[in-house]
Design a protein around this motif. Structure first.
Motif, short mmCIF file in Angstrom:
data_model
loop_
_atom_site.label_atom_id
_atom_site.label_comp_id
_atom_site.label_asym_id
_atom_site.label_seq_id
_atom_site.Cartn_x
_atom_site.Cartn_y
_atom_site.Cartn_z
N ARG A 95 15.67 24.94 31.14
CA ARG A 95 16.38 25.98 31.90
C ARG A 95 17.81 25.53 32.21
O ARG A 95 18.74 26.33 32.25
CB ARG A 95 15.61 26.26 33.20
CG ARG A 95 15.63 27.73 33.61
CD ARG A 95 14.46 28.10 34.46
NE ARG A 95 14.23 27.25 35.58
CZ ARG A 95 14.94 27.29 36.72
NH1 ARG A 95 15.92 28.16 36.85
NH2 ARG A 95 14.67 26.48 37.71
N ALA B 284 20.79 31.66 31.54
CA ALA B 284 19.82 31.57 32.64
C ALA B 284 20.58 31.21 33.91
O ALA B 284 21.71 30.70 33.85
CB ALA B 284 18.75 30.53 32.34
N THR C 49 14.63 21.40 36.60
CA THR C 49 15.17 22.36 35.62
C THR C 49 15.31 21.73 34.24
O THR C 49 15.63 22.42 33.27
CB THR C 49 16.55 22.89 36.05
OG1 THR C 49 17.56 21.86 35.90
CG2 THR C 49 16.54 23.39 37.48
#
Length: 374
Positions: free
Chosen positions: A198, A207, A350
């Motif tokens: 991400r 994103a 992430t």
């Protein structure tokens, strides 16, 4: 790499040797798929990448017949769902002995300038593999002079291996050798690539990160966090080929067993190789991609959670180790409140790449062959 070509080859391999394979894939058919700013990794001239070799290496990686007693495979300690780590502090080898150090994830190993936690002399995957295959103290894969021929005979008995080794290593009278096994497995490991987290998508504008994750990212890159000092490459380490120089190893203050900076034997860092007192407790700074999946942490797996790992750094070490005379001074420059530590943890999460953990190209080929004899 071309997914359709890889899929076709995987189907043929999954046939368990019952069907003839297609014509030999040419060497040089491998294509790296990398984000902007990441150059292809160095590949040894005597072991170029190819799709066929990658697939052969994948099969060997998951094959327990490639161990002295047929009890473990490379994947036993490097599981795809855990970003090719194994989730335990110390791994069990073929005879049940525990390794001395935590199994490192294999993600993006193609770019590493050295291998293992503290051996600066191991600079290729091919050389590194001698350790797990042949080490005797402790035993890992358990291949030795007494069972070497039996291991090769097991693999040679498989018609698929006979055919694939001949195809991947053409012109060799007896291509199924340990040297070629190492080359194939190394090629598969070089193909374990992770740049689709991400965080990567955020960087590409595809994103969004939460407020806490963005605060964590800013702290990660800040002087107060100091994280970027040792984890500043595209792989979030400091030994990535093409980024930075040298082979840094660091003591982050985990132990001080004797009041003189000592670490527990035989886990004393690069000192075990160099003999230099100043190398006491110096280990590599691991890459942080997928770090949320690779607990426990540190060279000996002595830190259970990601939150604890960040806190150890924020508190300038652990226990008596905070006073370790050989500790890297960068550690003492960290200034993070508990709330800021939580933000950094949020950012680190992430870095998980779910494309990697679910990628069929990297999965166990035997899972689709329940009756296979491995």
């Amino acid at each position: 790499m071309r997914p359709l070509a890889a899929l076709a080859l995987a189907v043929l391999l999954a046939a368990g040797g019952r069907e003839p394979l297609a014509s030999p894939a040419p060497v040089g058919d491998w294509h790296w798929q990398l984000p902007a700013g990441v150059a292809p990794p160095p590949v040894p001239a005597d072991n170029p990448m190819s799709l066929a070799k990658f697939e052969l290496g994948r099969r060997l990686f998951y094959d327990k017949r490639l161990s002295g007693n047929g009890g473990v495979s490379c994947a036993s300690c490097h599981q795809q769902r855990l970003a090719f780590s194994d989730g335990v502090a110390l791994s069990a080898g073929a005879t049940g002995e525990r390794t001395l150090r935590n199994a490192q994830p294999l993600v993006n190993v193609a770019w590493r300038r050295s291998y293992t936690w503290a051996n600066y002399s191991l600079t290729t995957l091919e050389r590194q593999m001698d350790g797990p295959l042949f080490r005797t103290d402790p035993v890992e894969m358990g291949i030795n002079d007494g069972n070497r021929q039996a291991v090769l005979a097991r693999l040679t008995a498989d018609p698929l291996y006979r055919r694939e080794f001949a195809r991947v290593f053409p012109g060799e009278a007896r291509p199924l050798t340990l040297a070629n096994i190492v080359k194939a497995v190394a090629s598969f490991e070089r193909g374990i690539v992770s740049f689709d987290s991400r965080y990567d998508r955020h960087q590409a504008g595809a994103a969004r990160l939460s407020a806490a994750e963005l605060r964590g990212l800013a702290l990660f890159r800040s002087e107060r966090g100091q994280c970027f000092r040792c984890h500043g490459s595209a792989d979030f380490d400091e030994q990535m080929a093409g980024q930075g120089r040298g082979l840094p190893f660091r003591n982050i203050g985990l132990y001080d067993t004797d009041g003189d900076g000592g670490y527990p034997f035989p886990n004393r860092g690069t000192l075990e190789l160099s003999g230099r007192p100043a190398d006491m407790g110096r280990f590599r700074s691991p890459g942080l991609r997928n770090v949320a999946l690779t607990a426990p942490y540190m060279h000996d797996g002595s830190v259970a959670t990601l939150e604890q790992a960040v806190r150890v750094h924020a508190e300038h070490g652990r226990g008596d180790g905070r006073r370790n005379r050989w500790k890297d001074p960068l550690v003492d420059r960290i200034r993070l409140t508990p709330a800021e530590q939580a933000d950094i943890v949020a950012f680190l999460k992430t870095l998980t790449d779910e494309t990697l953990t679910g990628d069929p190209r990297l999965a166990d080929p035997f899972a689709a062959e329940p009756k296979a004899g491995r």
